[in-house]
Scaffold this active site. Structure first.
Site, PDB file in Angstrom:
ATOM      1  N   ASP A  63       0.790  -1.335   0.139  1.00  0.00           N
ATOM      2  CA  ASP A  63      -0.113  -0.136   0.117  1.00  0.00           C
ATOM      3  C   ASP A  63       0.762   1.091  -0.349  1.00  0.00           C
ATOM      4  O   ASP A  63       2.237   0.778   0.919  1.00  0.00           O
ATOM      5  CB  ASP A  63      -0.893  -0.098   0.940  1.00  0.00           C
ATOM      6  CG  ASP A  63      -1.634  -0.922   0.849  1.00  0.00           C
ATOM      7  OD1 ASP A  63      -2.397  -1.497   0.185  1.00  0.00           O
ATOM      8  OD2 ASP A  63      -2.214  -1.660   2.587  1.00  0.00           O
ATOM      9  N   ARG A  85      -5.667  -5.745   5.639  1.00  0.00           N
ATOM     10  CA  ARG A  85      -6.700  -4.833   5.839  1.00  0.00           C
ATOM     11  C   ARG A  85      -7.837  -5.802   5.917  1.00  0.00           C
ATOM     12  O   ARG A  85      -9.304  -5.660   6.994  1.00  0.00           O
ATOM     13  CB  ARG A  85      -6.866  -3.876   4.851  1.00  0.00           C
ATOM     14  CG  ARG A  85      -5.909  -2.990   4.700  1.00  0.00           C
ATOM     15  CD  ARG A  85      -6.051  -1.598   3.566  1.00  0.00           C
ATOM     16  NE  ARG A  85      -5.858  -2.908   2.238  1.00  0.00           N
ATOM     17  CZ  ARG A  85      -6.519  -2.071   1.234  1.00  0.00           C
ATOM     18  NH1 ARG A  85      -7.437  -1.332   0.605  1.00  0.00           N
ATOM     19  NH2 ARG A  85      -5.804  -2.813  -0.291  1.00  0.00           N
TER      20      ARG A  85
END
Length: 223
Positions: free
Chosen positions: A41, A175
């Protein structure tokens, strides 16, 4: 010019996409062929393997390596991106204890089907799910089998903030793990930070920064 066929162990800085980090490495080394082996990310940090020259041919082999992450999860609210970059879409008043968290960890060790985040690099009909989601389009994703080899709490920061260490198969979304842990705790979850500490035989302790690359102190494996 860097002429070796190699895999560079880069410690990607926060705020930079994996794609841009690769471009930066290629420019600093003066190589024409470069590619990363597993997206991090943009605000994530840590081990990003960058293949250069003929090292790019090992993409499939290294993409599938076991990875280890250290991440901080907050329980009590969920954002549309499942991380701190998104907008809050669900929340509730809850107080989560370390004992509660530890009591459910075993349920998430082993093979399981995991639903990717709506905002992810997962391809849907040739387009990234995150691009479609940002455009306000419905994204129909399918669960994927992943495996978590080890999952533990490293630290309880208080106020529903916990630091975890996760060792998992390639393709695991940390996540999504945060979201799923929260659901098991009857609440919502959002990932606040993530560091990739290991990818196969490469570790963050032996990685190099972009500054190191610029100075010629490159940490790499010749292939």
């Amino acid at each position: 010019m860097f002429e070796k066929n190699a895999i560079i162990n880069l410690n990607k800085p926060t705020g930079m996409s994996s794609f841009y980090a690769v471009k930066k490495v290629a420019r600093l080394l003066g190589v024409k062929k470069a590619g990363h082996m597993g997206t991090l990310d943009p605000y994530g940090t840590g081990v990003l393997l960058v293949g250069v020259n003929k090292g790019t041919k090992l993409f499939d082999e290294y993409l599938k390596k076991i990875k280890t992450y250290v991440a901080v999860f907050h329980f009590g609210y969920e954002t549309d991106t499942l991380d701190s970059e998104g907008q809050i879409i669900s929340q509730n008043e809850v107080s989560v204890s370390l004992e509660q968290v530890q009591s459910i960890l075993g349920k998430f060790v082993g093979k399981q089907n995991q639903m990717p985040p709506q905002f992810s690099a997962k391809k849907v009909n040739g387009q990234k799910a995150c691009d479609l989601a940002r455009a306000g389009k419905e994204v129909e994703l399918k669960p994927k089998e992943i495996e978590i080899f080890d999952l533990k709490v490293l630290r309880d920061f208080g106020n529903n903030n916990f630091q975890f260490e996760i060792t998992c198969s390639s393709g695991t979304y940390i996540r999504s793990l945060c979201r799923d842990l929260a659901k098991e705790l009857s609440t919502y979850g959002t990932m606040l930070s993530i560091i990739r500490t290991k990818c196969g035989v490469f570790s963050i302790e032996n990685s190099c920064t972009l500054q190191d690359v610029e100075n010629g102190n490159v940490s790499y494996l010749e292939v």
